[in-house]
Design a protein around this motif. Structure first.
Motif, mmCIF file in Angstrom:
data_model
loop_
_atom_site.group_PDB
_atom_site.id
_atom_site.type_symbol
_atom_site.label_atom_id
_atom_site.label_comp_id
_atom_site.label_asym_id
_atom_site.label_seq_id
_atom_site.Cartn_x
_atom_site.Cartn_y
_atom_site.Cartn_z
ATOM 1 N N VAL A 129 17.078 28.071 76.690
ATOM 2 C CA VAL A 129 16.841 28.402 75.292
ATOM 3 C C VAL A 129 18.182 28.729 74.645
ATOM 4 O O VAL A 129 19.100 29.146 75.349
ATOM 5 C CB VAL A 129 15.856 29.585 75.148
ATOM 6 C CG1 VAL A 129 14.464 29.175 75.533
ATOM 7 C CG2 VAL A 129 16.297 30.796 75.936
ATOM 8 N N PRO A 130 18.309 28.525 73.363
ATOM 9 C CA PRO A 130 17.294 27.994 72.466
ATOM 10 C C PRO A 130 17.134 26.488 72.627
ATOM 11 O O PRO A 130 18.090 25.775 72.904
ATOM 12 C CB PRO A 130 17.839 28.327 71.073
ATOM 13 C CG PRO A 130 19.329 28.369 71.252
ATOM 14 C CD PRO A 130 19.566 28.861 72.650
ATOM 15 N N THR A 131 15.903 26.050 72.448
ATOM 16 C CA THR A 131 15.593 24.623 72.365
ATOM 17 C C THR A 131 14.713 24.439 71.134
ATOM 18 O O THR A 131 13.759 25.187 70.938
ATOM 19 C CB THR A 131 14.871 24.114 73.624
ATOM 20 O OG1 THR A 131 15.735 24.279 74.757
ATOM 21 C CG2 THR A 131 14.493 22.659 73.489
ATOM 22 N N THR A 132 15.055 23.442 70.346
ATOM 23 C CA THR A 132 14.321 23.170 69.113
ATOM 24 C C THR A 132 13.847 21.729 69.139
ATOM 25 O O THR A 132 14.618 20.825 69.458
ATOM 26 C CB THR A 132 15.217 23.407 67.882
ATOM 27 O OG1 THR A 132 15.699 24.750 67.917
ATOM 28 C CG2 THR A 132 14.453 23.177 66.594
ATOM 29 N N TYR A 133 12.575 21.532 68.821
ATOM 30 C CA TYR A 133 11.991 20.195 68.771
ATOM 31 C C TYR A 133 11.695 19.843 67.316
ATOM 32 O O TYR A 133 11.090 20.645 66.598
ATOM 33 C CB TYR A 133 10.693 20.138 69.571
ATOM 34 C CG TYR A 133 10.877 20.429 71.040
ATOM 35 C CD1 TYR A 133 11.202 19.409 71.932
ATOM 36 C CD2 TYR A 133 10.734 21.718 71.532
ATOM 37 C CE1 TYR A 133 11.377 19.676 73.283
ATOM 38 C CE2 TYR A 133 10.906 21.987 72.876
ATOM 39 C CZ TYR A 133 11.235 20.969 73.742
ATOM 40 O OH TYR A 133 11.414 21.233 75.073
ATOM 41 N N ILE A 134 12.086 18.653 66.908
ATOM 42 C CA ILE A 134 11.745 18.133 65.588
ATOM 43 C C ILE A 134 10.581 17.178 65.813
ATOM 44 O O ILE A 134 10.705 16.186 66.550
ATOM 45 C CB ILE A 134 12.933 17.396 64.923
ATOM 46 C CG1 ILE A 134 14.190 18.279 64.912
ATOM 47 C CG2 ILE A 134 12.546 16.908 63.540
ATOM 48 C CD1 ILE A 134 14.051 19.589 64.177
ATOM 49 N N ILE A 135 9.442 17.478 65.204
ATOM 50 C CA ILE A 135 8.198 16.750 65.448
ATOM 51 C C ILE A 135 7.712 16.142 64.136
ATOM 52 O O ILE A 135 7.532 16.857 63.152
ATOM 53 C CB ILE A 135 7.131 17.688 66.047
ATOM 54 C CG1 ILE A 135 7.666 18.328 67.333
ATOM 55 C CG2 ILE A 135 5.819 16.946 66.278
ATOM 56 C CD1 ILE A 135 6.866 19.501 67.834
ATOM 57 N N LYS A 136 7.532 14.834 64.154
ATOM 58 C CA LYS A 136 7.019 14.124 62.972
ATOM 59 C C LYS A 136 5.815 13.305 63.399
ATOM 60 O O LYS A 136 5.862 12.615 64.427
ATOM 61 C CB LYS A 136 8.098 13.224 62.373
ATOM 62 C CG LYS A 136 9.307 14.004 61.874
ATOM 63 C CD LYS A 136 10.381 13.102 61.321
ATOM 64 C CE LYS A 136 11.577 13.922 60.866
ATOM 65 N NZ LYS A 136 12.690 13.067 60.432
ATOM 66 N N ASN A 137 4.741 13.385 62.633
ATOM 67 C CA ASN A 137 3.487 12.688 62.961
ATOM 68 C C ASN A 137 3.007 13.038 64.366
ATOM 69 O O ASN A 137 2.524 12.188 65.106
ATOM 70 C CB ASN A 137 3.652 11.177 62.806
ATOM 71 C CG ASN A 137 3.962 10.793 61.383
ATOM 72 O OD1 ASN A 137 3.330 11.288 60.444
ATOM 73 N ND2 ASN A 137 4.949 9.945 61.199
ATOM 74 N N ASN A 138 3.211 14.297 64.744
ATOM 75 C CA ASN A 138 2.808 14.820 66.062
ATOM 76 C C ASN A 138 3.514 14.146 67.232
ATOM 77 O O ASN A 138 2.998 14.126 68.347
ATOM 78 C CB ASN A 138 1.288 14.786 66.236
ATOM 79 C CG ASN A 138 0.641 16.015 65.651
ATOM 80 O OD1 ASN A 138 1.237 17.091 65.608
ATOM 81 N ND2 ASN A 138 -0.578 15.873 65.188
ATOM 82 N N VAL A 139 4.703 13.602 66.970
ATOM 83 C CA VAL A 139 5.526 12.992 68.022
ATOM 84 C C VAL A 139 6.888 13.682 68.003
ATOM 85 O O VAL A 139 7.499 13.833 66.940
ATOM 86 C CB VAL A 139 5.702 11.471 67.782
ATOM 87 C CG1 VAL A 139 6.643 10.871 68.804
ATOM 88 C CG2 VAL A 139 4.357 10.770 67.801
ATOM 89 N N ILE A 140 7.360 14.092 69.169
ATOM 90 C CA ILE A 140 8.685 14.710 69.250
ATOM 91 C C ILE A 140 9.726 13.636 68.977
ATOM 92 O O ILE A 140 9.849 12.677 69.736
ATOM 93 C CB ILE A 140 8.915 15.379 70.617
ATOM 94 C CG1 ILE A 140 7.913 16.520 70.814
ATOM 95 C CG2 ILE A 140 10.355 15.893 70.737
ATOM 96 C CD1 ILE A 140 7.922 17.138 72.198
ATOM 97 N N GLU A 141 10.464 13.813 67.878
ATOM 98 C CA GLU A 141 11.480 12.845 67.463
ATOM 99 C C GLU A 141 12.864 13.198 67.988
ATOM 100 O O GLU A 141 13.677 12.312 68.234
ATOM 101 C CB GLU A 141 11.533 12.759 65.929
ATOM 102 C CG GLU A 141 10.263 12.233 65.298
ATOM 103 C CD GLU A 141 10.114 10.734 65.441
ATOM 104 O OE1 GLU A 141 11.138 10.025 65.451
ATOM 105 O OE2 GLU A 141 8.958 10.278 65.550
ATOM 106 N N GLU A 142 13.124 14.502 68.102
ATOM 107 C CA GLU A 142 14.455 14.940 68.509
ATOM 108 C C GLU A 142 14.355 16.287 69.205
ATOM 109 O O GLU A 142 13.514 17.121 68.852
ATOM 110 C CB GLU A 142 15.360 15.047 67.279
ATOM 111 C CG GLU A 142 16.802 15.300 67.585
ATOM 112 C CD GLU A 142 17.696 15.246 66.347
ATOM 113 O OE1 GLU A 142 18.903 15.458 66.518
ATOM 114 O OE2 GLU A 142 17.202 15.012 65.230
ATOM 115 N N THR A 143 15.223 16.493 70.191
ATOM 116 C CA THR A 143 15.317 17.770 70.894
ATOM 117 C C THR A 143 16.733 18.291 70.730
ATOM 118 O O THR A 143 17.692 17.595 71.079
ATOM 119 C CB THR A 143 14.983 17.602 72.389
ATOM 120 O OG1 THR A 143 13.678 17.022 72.510
ATOM 121 C CG2 THR A 143 15.010 18.933 73.117
ATOM 122 N N LEU A 144 16.847 19.491 70.187
ATOM 123 C CA LEU A 144 18.148 20.120 69.975
ATOM 124 C C LEU A 144 18.313 21.229 71.008
ATOM 125 O O LEU A 144 17.490 22.140 71.068
ATOM 126 C CB LEU A 144 18.218 20.696 68.558
ATOM 127 C CG LEU A 144 17.826 19.746 67.424
ATOM 128 C CD1 LEU A 144 17.732 20.500 66.098
ATOM 129 C CD2 LEU A 144 18.788 18.592 67.330
#
Length: 156
Positions: free
Chosen positions: A126-141
């Motif tokens: 951590v930290p881990t951040t997920y960017i989710i669009k249309n209920n699909v993980i698009e990017e992991t930071l």
């Protein structure tokens, strides 16, 4: 004449059954429990950009990020949702709520395991951040974020 009355009743019952089934299928499934209370629907979240913040109270960069996530959550087309890393195994809701208040976390924190909703693995750190669009993980930071880097990641 009795035949037509009977046919009308059957037709009425079938129409009611069809209407009931249509109503059931149109109802939104509230499948995400929120630590602060209540439930939300992952189906409704598909209409927004979801920023899932996996955080921990023992992670200094996670605490530094809290105001950035609070500010990002004010955007109309973005929903920020937190999940405490220790909720994967040991942390109970009462303690998470205490931490939410301690760190002035103004966005939602999910009680439901995010693996059940988005099919992700437990983050390595951590930290881990997920960017989710249309209920699909698009990017992991996987590095600490700033407000500017979060805005750039969600493209708003």
């Amino acid at each position: 004449m009795l035949y037509f009355i009977n046919l009308g009743l059957r037709y009425n019952i079938h129409m009611r059954l069809i209407a009931f089934l249509l109503l059931l299928t149109s109802c939104t499934r509230m499948d995400i429990d929120i630590t602060q209370g209540g439930k939300i629907s992952s189906e409704q979240l598909a209409e927004k950009i979801v920023v899932l913040n996996v955080w921990a109270d023992w992670c200094p960069p996670c605490i530094v990020e809290m105001p950035y996530f609070n500010k990002l959550d004010e955007q109309d087309d973005v929903v920020v949702i937190g999940f405490h890393f220790d909720q994967f195994d040991v942390l109970d809701s009462e303690e998470v709520n205490r931490l939410i208040n301690k760190f002035d976390m103004q966005f939602l924190n999910m009680e439901t395991d995010p693996r059940e909703i988005w099919g992700m693995e437990i983050p390595v750190h951590v930290p881990t951040t997920y960017i989710i669009k249309n209920n699909v993980i698009e990017e992991t930071l996987i590095t600490p974020q700033t407000y500017e880097s979060l805005v750039e990641a969600v493209n708003i």
